[in-house]
Motif scaffolding. Structure first.
Motif, PDB file in Angstrom:
ATOM      1  N   LEU A  73       5.010  -6.937 -15.390  1.00  0.00           N
ATOM      2  CA  LEU A  73       4.761  -8.247 -15.508  1.00  0.00           C
ATOM      3  C   LEU A  73       5.812  -8.214 -16.853  1.00  0.00           C
ATOM      4  O   LEU A  73       4.629  -6.606 -17.573  1.00  0.00           O
ATOM      5  CB  LEU A  73       3.398  -8.537 -15.621  1.00  0.00           C
ATOM      6  CG  LEU A  73       2.888  -8.918 -13.550  1.00  0.00           C
ATOM      7  CD1 LEU A  73       0.960  -9.212 -13.953  1.00  0.00           C
ATOM      8  CD2 LEU A  73       3.561 -10.491 -13.738  1.00  0.00           C
ATOM      9  N   HIS A  97      -0.315 -16.920 -19.312  1.00  0.00           N
ATOM     10  CA  HIS A  97       0.695 -16.367 -18.636  1.00  0.00           C
ATOM     11  C   HIS A  97       0.920 -15.591 -17.967  1.00  0.00           C
ATOM     12  O   HIS A  97       0.555 -15.207 -16.232  1.00  0.00           O
ATOM     13  CB  HIS A  97       1.863 -16.963 -18.816  1.00  0.00           C
ATOM     14  CG  HIS A  97       2.590 -15.986 -20.357  1.00  0.00           C
ATOM     15  ND1 HIS A  97       3.497 -14.259 -19.475  1.00  0.00           N
ATOM     16  CD2 HIS A  97       2.205 -15.629 -21.477  1.00  0.00           C
ATOM     17  CE1 HIS A  97       3.382 -13.626 -20.428  1.00  0.00           C
ATOM     18  NE2 HIS A  97       3.307 -14.278 -21.844  1.00  0.00           N
ATOM     19  N   ARG A 147      -0.799 -14.714 -14.087  1.00  0.00           N
ATOM     20  CA  ARG A 147       0.599 -14.113 -13.404  1.00  0.00           C
ATOM     21  C   ARG A 147      -0.094 -12.951 -12.575  1.00  0.00           C
ATOM     22  O   ARG A 147      -0.074 -12.332 -10.998  1.00  0.00           O
ATOM     23  CB  ARG A 147       1.839 -13.453 -13.632  1.00  0.00           C
ATOM     24  CG  ARG A 147       2.704 -14.116 -14.770  1.00  0.00           C
ATOM     25  CD  ARG A 147       3.635 -15.108 -13.049  1.00  0.00           C
ATOM     26  NE  ARG A 147       4.510 -14.153 -12.549  1.00  0.00           N
ATOM     27  CZ  ARG A 147       4.625 -13.735 -11.286  1.00  0.00           C
ATOM     28  NH1 ARG A 147       4.535 -13.985 -10.409  1.00  0.00           N
ATOM     29  NH2 ARG A 147       6.023 -12.596 -11.089  1.00  0.00           N
ATOM     30  N   THR A 179      -1.540 -14.339  -9.156  1.00  0.00           N
ATOM     31  CA  THR A 179      -0.264 -14.823  -7.928  1.00  0.00           C
ATOM     32  C   THR A 179       0.107 -14.276  -7.306  1.00  0.00           C
ATOM     33  O   THR A 179       0.294 -13.712  -6.120  1.00  0.00           O
ATOM     34  CB  THR A 179       0.542 -16.241  -8.554  1.00  0.00           C
ATOM     35  OG1 THR A 179       1.412 -14.931 -10.039  1.00  0.00           O
ATOM     36  CG2 THR A 179       0.067 -16.812  -9.043  1.00  0.00           C
ATOM     37  N   LEU A 180      -0.218 -12.587  -8.385  1.00  0.00           N
ATOM     38  CA  LEU A 180       0.717 -10.950  -7.373  1.00  0.00           C
ATOM     39  C   LEU A 180      -0.217 -10.710  -6.426  1.00  0.00           C
ATOM     40  O   LEU A 180       0.522 -10.060  -5.807  1.00  0.00           O
ATOM     41  CB  LEU A 180       1.462 -10.458  -8.659  1.00  0.00           C
ATOM     42  CG  LEU A 180       2.725 -10.442  -9.397  1.00  0.00           C
ATOM     43  CD1 LEU A 180       2.996  -9.330 -10.449  1.00  0.00           C
ATOM     44  CD2 LEU A 180       3.990  -9.975  -8.226  1.00  0.00           C
TER      45      LEU A 180
END
Length: 386
Positions: free
Chosen positions: A33, A95, A99, A102-103
């Motif tokens: 990321l 963001h 993330r 979601t990851l």
């Protein structure tokens, strides 16, 4: 949402891998990321890893019990909301925070797929649906808490800037007060009244003006603004940037007036703010067009507008024009145009002969001969004192 016995068994088998999965996420998966590597080590290795571990364990334990209701209990969401508030306080981008969730869900899904045995495809699909449902609720709660905290922090920051402007304008203590020998530029802004603005429209106007002030001066400018204008104070005494008037005309009001006054140090800000307000009043009274105004631009008019023992008698000279605002406006513009009748006619959109008729009526009512330098000065002083 009820789960089959097969799905519950698969979830129970996966729970033993939670610690290893959390280490894998923090030690490698999240590194992909952008911006994650810049986070402090304790945030990456402890808090984010711990949050990921808690999220996976919660989901799998709920799933192993056979019911993923809602799909996480409110107590569990409280942890994620608390972490979201902490990340907002630290300035972690939203963001990037989302993330990680979601990851994390992707890694857990892959792990469940690796643990699943032949014939457990249906169970894996059930858990996938439950995971998506759970993930949606977590991300919703995290986003809401993050944005609420971010809004609170922004409001606190704005109020701190406003309180600094208020303290400087009133010459009262403030923790961010500039050093005693720091010059301070004081701006008085005035927007043309456009009727009452709603609260949303007023906040939008103030925000846009504040943004342009910050951009123009290259930093955060303490200001007290509303729909009608206000004050801005710029420690350091920088000059008004080129182009600031143009952008203020675009975002706020084509007829904006901006008066500029310099205080030699913070204690002089109240006086400088008074001077700036008077500069605008005088500029408007003597017919100066909207724009940037300095004291030197209206030096004589400013002097003539100062009260004295004879002020009331001078102001009374225009009393006969009290019910004729058209004549007062003609007088103001005529003096501003250096008594050029044609220039006055163009400003008023009149024929020069109409201007002559109005000037004659002014002389008849007031007894002032505008062709006389003394009477012209008296008329100007009277305008400025009314």
């Amino acid at each position: 949402m009820s789960l089959s016995a097969e799905a519950r068994a698969l979830a129970a088998r996966c729970e033993g891998q939670v610690n290893a999965l959390a280490r894998r996420m923090a030690g490698g998966v999240f590194e992909q990321l952008r911006g994650y590597g810049e986070l402090p080590a304790d945030v990456k290795d402890v808090e984010i890893a711990a949050t990921a571990r808690q999220a996976m364990r919660m989901f799998l334990r709920n799933a192993a019990q056979g019911v993923v209701a809602g799909p996480l209990d409110d107590g569990g969401l409280g942890l994620f909301q608390k972490r979201a508030v902490q990340r907002a306080e630290e300035g972690m981008p939203l963001h990037l925070l989302l993330r990680t969730y979601t990851l994390g869900a992707q890694v857990l899904w892959q792990a469940m797929g690796e643990v699943a045995r032949p014939g457990e495809e249906s169970a894996l699909v059930e858990l996938g649906g439950a995971l998506l449902s759970s993930q949606g609720r977590v991300i919703g709660a995290v986003t809401e808490s993050y944005l609420d905290e971010q809004a609170a922090l922004a409001a606190e920051h704005r109020e701190r800037r406003r309180s600094l402007a208020r303290a400087l304008l009133n010459d009262t203590p403030h923790p961010d007060r500039p050093a005693p020998d720091t010059p301070v530029l004081v701006l008085r802004l005035e927007f043309t009244p456009r009727g009452a603005l709603g609260s949303v429209a007023e906040r939008r106007l103030v925000r846009r003006v504040q943004t342009e002030l910050d951009r123009g001066f290259g930093g955060e400018v303490p200001a007290l603004l509303d729909a009608g204008g206000g004050y801005a104070v710029v420690p350091g005494g920088a000059a008004v940037p080129d182009g600031l008037l143009a952008v203020l005309r675009e975002v706020a009001d084509p007829g904006v007036r901006l008066a500029v006054s310099l205080a030699p140090d913070p204690t002089g800000v109240p006086h400088a703010s008074h001077v700036a307000a008077e500069i605008i009043r005088v500029a408007r009274a003597c017919g100066r067009p909207p724009g940037v105004h300095h004291l030197d631009d209206v030096l004589l008019e400013y002097h003539l507008s100062r009260p004295s023992d004879g002020s009331d008698r001078i102001a009374a000279l225009l009393a006969p024009l009290g019910d004729r605002p058209d004549l007062v406006e003609t007088l103001r513009i005529h003096l501003e145009q250096r008594q050029d009748r044609r220039a006055t006619a163009r400003r008023l959109n009149l024929h020069p002969n109409s201007v002559d008729n109005r000037l004659a009526r002014i002389a008849e009512l007031t007894g002032l001969d505008l062709g006389s330098p003394r009477d012209a000065a008296l008329a100007l002083a009277a305008l400025l004192l009314t």
